[in-house]
Write an enzyme that holds these catalytic residues in place. Structure first.
Site, short mmCIF file in Angstrom:
data_model
loop_
_atom_site.label_atom_id
_atom_site.label_comp_id
_atom_site.label_asym_id
_atom_site.label_seq_id
_atom_site.Cartn_x
_atom_site.Cartn_y
_atom_site.Cartn_z
N ARG A 31 -40.91 84.50 97.62
CA ARG A 31 -42.23 83.90 97.75
C ARG A 31 -42.75 83.32 96.42
O ARG A 31 -42.02 82.63 95.72
CB ARG A 31 -43.20 84.91 98.35
CG ARG A 31 -42.81 85.34 99.78
CD ARG A 31 -43.91 86.10 100.47
NE ARG A 31 -44.10 87.42 99.92
CZ ARG A 31 -43.50 88.52 100.35
NH1 ARG A 31 -42.63 88.45 101.35
NH2 ARG A 31 -43.74 89.69 99.78
N ASP A 160 -56.34 87.03 93.76
CA ASP A 160 -56.70 86.02 94.76
C ASP A 160 -58.17 86.15 95.10
O ASP A 160 -58.88 86.99 94.54
CB ASP A 160 -55.80 86.11 96.00
CG ASP A 160 -55.90 87.43 96.72
OD1 ASP A 160 -57.02 87.97 96.86
OD2 ASP A 160 -54.86 87.94 97.18
N TYR A 173 -57.03 96.85 99.28
CA TYR A 173 -56.38 95.69 98.67
C TYR A 173 -57.40 94.88 97.86
O TYR A 173 -57.14 94.51 96.71
CB TYR A 173 -55.75 94.80 99.74
CG TYR A 173 -55.20 93.50 99.19
CD1 TYR A 173 -53.93 93.46 98.61
CD2 TYR A 173 -55.95 92.33 99.23
CE1 TYR A 173 -53.43 92.28 98.09
CE2 TYR A 173 -55.46 91.14 98.70
CZ TYR A 173 -54.20 91.12 98.14
OH TYR A 173 -53.72 89.96 97.61
#
Length: 241
Positions: A31, A160, A173
């Site tokens: 990825r 992110d 997360y």
């Protein structure tokens, strides 16, 4: 950390500003990590490809890079989810440096993404996500810092939008990514030259009592309509950095 060095490229696509430099990219077998590693390799870096469960893919990727430029990619396998994450991080950096005798760039890309609804979250979920997404990057930076200082190297941590915007049921997360954003900011200040008091409008260091006062206020009825926000107890420093 940044060397601040400039470079020239007269022909697009031929820049090799990383020639002779070494990058360690975690989670680089697949990825995004693989794409990052390939891009660095294209610009001349020698690559230390970290992997965990994807060792076969990592070895195939390294073979591909080595076919383009001999002895330019090396694989190190390490499980960053274990309770011995600090020791594993130290070993990973030590072996990475041993391969080419230097380390110029650490890219903390390895991460795991897992839904953890509050009523189903476990201690295992917490430790698994935090070890890989937060603890390992922190201690990899700690282990790499002495080597990076020698060459005015760099650290890149990947996060992110979920580190800034909640997205239930991904609370653990999201917390791990919010924390790595803060680690990035905090260590950038710690590892770079800073004159803290001269940049603080109040001209002095804060005290534990002042932080405690803010906590008491937030826990009191006077703060009953405050939620999802915070108080910055920093002597005005945040407005001047």
């Amino acid at each position: 950390m940044d060397s601040g060095k400039s470079f020239k490229c007269t022909m697009p696509g031929t820049c090799v500003w990383g020639k002779g430099k070494v990058a360690l990219v975690t989670g680089a077998a697949r990825r995004v990590g693989r794409v990052i590693a390939a891009a660095l390799h294209k610009h001349g870096y020698n690559l230390v490809i970290h992997c965990s469960a994807s060792k076969d893919e990592a070895l195939a990727f390294a073979a591909q890079l080595n076919s383009v430029r001999g002895d330019s990619a090396h694989v190190i396998s390490a499980d960053l989810s274990t309770t011995s994450v600090v020791e594993t991080s130290e070993r990973l950096v030590r072996e990475a440096v041993a391969k080419w005798g230097r380390l110029d760039l650490l890219v903390n890309n390895a991460g795991v993404y897992l839904a953890t609804p509050l009523d189903q979250a476990t201690d295992h979920h917490w430790n698994y996500l935090m070890n890989i997404n937060l603890k390992a990057p922190y201690f990899l930076i700690q282990a790499a810092a002495p080597h990076l200082r020698k060459v005015e190297g760099n650290v890149v941590n990947l996060a992110d939008i979920l580190g800034e915007r909640p997205s239930p049921p991904l609370s653990i997360y999201c917390t791990s990514k919010a924390a790595i954003i803060m680690v990035t900011k905090s260590l950038a200040a710690e590892l770079g030259p800073q004159e803290w008091l001269s940049k603080t409008p109040l001209g002095r260091a804060g005290t534990g009592h002042e932080v405690a006062d803010a906590v008491v206020f937030l826990a009191s009825p006077a703060a009953s309509y405050i939620t999802g926000s915070g108080i910055t107890t920093c002597g005005g420093r945040s407005i001047t950095l």
